[in-house]
Enzyme design. Structure first.
Site, short mmCIF file in Angstrom:
data_model
loop_
_atom_site.label_atom_id
_atom_site.label_comp_id
_atom_site.label_asym_id
_atom_site.label_seq_id
_atom_site.Cartn_x
_atom_site.Cartn_y
_atom_site.Cartn_z
N LYS A 120 0.83 -1.21 0.00
CA LYS A 120 0.00 0.00 0.00
C LYS A 120 0.86 1.25 0.00
CE LYS A 120 -4.17 -1.88 2.17
NZ LYS A 120 -3.75 -3.27 2.28
N GLU A 204 -2.81 6.37 8.55
CA GLU A 204 -3.58 7.35 7.81
C GLU A 204 -4.54 8.09 8.72
OE1 GLU A 204 -5.63 5.30 4.71
OE2 GLU A 204 -3.91 5.29 3.36
N HIS A 239 -14.13 -3.60 9.94
CA HIS A 239 -13.51 -3.16 8.69
C HIS A 239 -13.65 -4.18 7.57
CE1 HIS A 239 -11.87 0.02 11.13
NE2 HIS A 239 -11.25 -0.86 11.89
N ARG A 296 -7.26 -8.36 -8.21
CA ARG A 296 -7.93 -9.66 -8.28
C ARG A 296 -9.42 -9.42 -8.41
NH1 ARG A 296 -10.38 -9.79 -3.32
NH2 ARG A 296 -9.27 -8.81 -1.56
#
Length: 643
Positions: A120, A204, A239, A296
């Protein structure tokens, strides 16, 4: 269609996605090869395939995550291509490269594209260069807690920790204050290492009440890249997504176009080929930010298939075989609205704790227009702690959002799950929640509406026990003592000559037991129920409850000691947080278990003193196993006084 470059396909996955790929391969005239672990030897995808190869092992690391075993299975079976499905090695660049080196066609993007988005941190750097907006955060290489703490203080709280190498909620933690950071960092790193063999994190800014919007893209080998509209995936717990719909409701045409174009820019930045998903966070002010790109197929791809009429699995195969995608952006259809729910084996009342055990009862809804069920289980299956606890996906498609919502709700009403906990009732409550019907969506939807969505079932009343007794009696076979099944003497109804017909039953549901004494005239109709062995499952307030008859004179097993802490599922022991002799308070975390790649803290049920620890870190734990014994403080004080 062009003849594919291969005629035998190995499916390197399990569950409903393996079943889906096998069926698609069959429709395309391609021989399918399934792989399976020791746990999955009787799983539905195994007999569905043309051939099946045993991988051995039960843990993912010993089976579906072992690339050497998968490559050997491909060689043994004569497969010319490998479809990774989603999860496991689907986004593993090393596996994609190993397939290519072995002369196998990998059904997905190149190893280089996977690697570019696999981290990421590096992905966000690429997106910044491509002009895709990013959430403020830290994506650096320094991963010691001190560096991450410095970054956190600069970003400000609340913030979000995320595993750099993967998704699905693994290694993801919300941190609301500085005092929570160290524990959250340690836990997130462990989860990330366990799930992705990479403990690197990024930090973040945590956006308040954002929506989770994703854009499906499809790119061929000749430079044509299109976005197949958008999906809203905001309904989440831990999440992880619970419900998805397409298209995302309430977006302006301009916003849809901007997000779609950003997704295409993201794909072109890494020369992407195949099906993929670019995920965004949409803030309440209408600004969207890049989250990640999943290189994917996604679990929620059926809602996109429903509104576009495109078979994404088939197009994955066709593109890998060199076929061009024939549509341009303006040609992508968007018909009606579609919704999907994920039916999980889990306990929403216990922080969505995964459930494992035997699936005693499993009934899917009937088929029909606008209805689809993708499942990888059948009744009688054993749900393992080693894999994702999803039982099935239920998908409804309608002319508009409301028709899709009502159609999906009807499908859930026809669904029955028994023998272990499930989120069936939660899904029904979400669909009937007025805020959901009004499309008031964001990622905090479930916590914000928890009072309505997660409230326990009401106390069982006389009506329930009467229906339970009626169903239990109705489900009994005729008495074989009389040769004439029509004789009143054969009935189990307590019919008596010249006296009122009276029945006396002792009925148990869970920990509750009651004595039901009634005449036949008082009994309501049996209604809808399922009998499985000695238990009868009947609907109650949107869920399915198991009841059975008990002998009140039979001896009962003693309940466990009040303070004992038992394993709620099969798992592995990650951390023991206390020692024998420690004083603890109710709610204090004592142990950390790992099941289905997620960590779960077990907490003290009462105040007390740890009298014995019956496990150690690294142990494999069985459901129901006693892990810690506690003496309540009052008892402990009395014993010390005696000494």
């Amino acid at each position: 269609m062009r003849q594919p470059m291969f005629n035998t396909l190995l499916i390197a996955n399990r569950g409903e996605i393996a079943c889906r790929i096998i069926r698609t391969a069959r429709d395309m005239g391609i021989t399918s090869v399934a792989v399976y672990s020791d746990t999955d030897r009787d799983a539905p995808h195994v007999p569905l395939a043309d051939r099946a190869v045993a991988l051995g092992g039960s843990r993912p690391a010993d089976s579906y995550l072992d690339s050497d075993k998968l490559l050997a299975a491909a060689k043994t079976s004569g497969a010319q291509a490998v479809h990774p499905g989603y999860g496991f090695l689907a986004e593993n660049a090393d596996f994609a490269a190993a397939c290519e080196q072995a002369g196998l066609c990998f059904i997905g993007p190149s190893a280089a594209a996977i690697a570019a988005m696999g981290s990421k941190s590096s992905a966000k750097a690429l997106m910044a260069e491509a002009g895709v907006p990013l959430v403020p955060g830290y994506h650096g290489a320094a991963q010691d807690n001190a560096s991450l703490r410095t970054a956190a203080e600069q970003i400000g709280y609340p913030l979000l920790l995320k595993a750099s190498a993967g998704g699905g909620g693994k290694g993801m933690k919300v941190v609301n204050a500085s005092s929570e950071l160290d524990d959250a960092l340690d836990s997130a790193k462990r989860e990330a290492q366990s799930a992705f063999a990479d403990a690197q994190l990024l930090v973040e800014k945590y956006l308040q009440q954002p929506r989770h919007i994703e854009v499906q893209i499809l790119a061929d080998q000749y430079g044509n890249c299109c976005y197949l509209h958008d999906r809203d995936c905001s309904i989440q717990r831990r999440h992880q997504k619970v419900l998805e719909e397409a298209p995302a409701p309430g977006l302006s045409d301009a916003l849809r176009q901007h997000m779609g174009q950003a997704a295409v820019r993201a794909a072109r930045a890494i020369d992407y080929v195949g099906a993929g998903t670019v995920e965004f966070l949409l803030d309440s002010d209408g600004q969207f930010y890049f989250m990640e790109m999943n290189t994917r197929l996604q679990v929620e791809h059926p809602v996109t298939e429903a509104i576009t009429g495109l078979d994404l699995v088939a197009w994955q195969v066709r593109i890998a075989a060199g076929e061009p995608f024939p549509l341009q952006q303006a040609d992508i259809p968007c018909r009606g609205h579609a919704m999907e729910v994920r039916l999980y084996a889990e306990d929403p009342q216990q922080d969505f704790l995964p459930a494992s055990g035997e699936l005693h009862l499993y009934q899917e809804p009937s088929s029909g227009p606008g209805r689809r069920v993708d499942s990888g289980v059948v009744e009688g299956d054993s749900i393992s702690p080693w894999y994702d606890p999803m039982l099935a996906k239920l998908i409804a498609h309608g002319d508009n959002r409301e028709q899709a919502r009502l159609r999906l709700l009807a499908m859930l009403d026809e669904t029955a799950v028994g023998g272990l906990k499930s989120n069936l009732l939660l899904l029904k409550r979400i669909l009937t929640e007025p805020a959901f019907a009004a499309a008031e969506l964001d990622t905090g939807f479930i916590p914000r509406h928890s009072e309505q969505l997660l409230t326990p079932l009401p106390e069982l009343d006389e009506s329930f026990w009467a229906h339970a007794a009626s169903a239990l009696l109705d489900s009994l076979p005729p008495d074989v003592r009389d040769e004439d099944p029509n004789s009143p003497w054969s009935a189990r109804s307590s019919w008596q000559m010249g006296l009122p017909a009276q029945t006396d039953l002792h009925v148990q549901q869970g920990e509750q037991q009651t004595r039901a004494c009634f005449t036949l005239a008082e009994l309501p109709p049996a209604g809808h129920y399922y009998r499985r062995g000695e238990r009868v499952y009947l609907p109650w307030q949107g869920d399915w409850l198991a009841v059975h008859m008990v002998d009140p004179l039979a001896s009962r097993t003693h309940a466990q000691t009040v303070g004992d802490l038992s394993a709620p599922m099969n798992a592995s022991m990650v951390r023991v947080l206390v020692q024998a002799g420690d004083s603890v308070v109710a709610g204090q975390a004592l142990l950390v278990l790992e099941a289905m790649k997620m960590e779960h803290s077990l907490r003290a049920p009462v105040d007390g003193v740890v009298s014995a620890i019956l496990c150690q870190e690294g142990d494999l734990i069985n459901q129901g196993q006693t892990l810690i014994s506690l003496d309540e403080h009052a008892n402990a004080a009395s014993e010390h006084a005696t000494d």
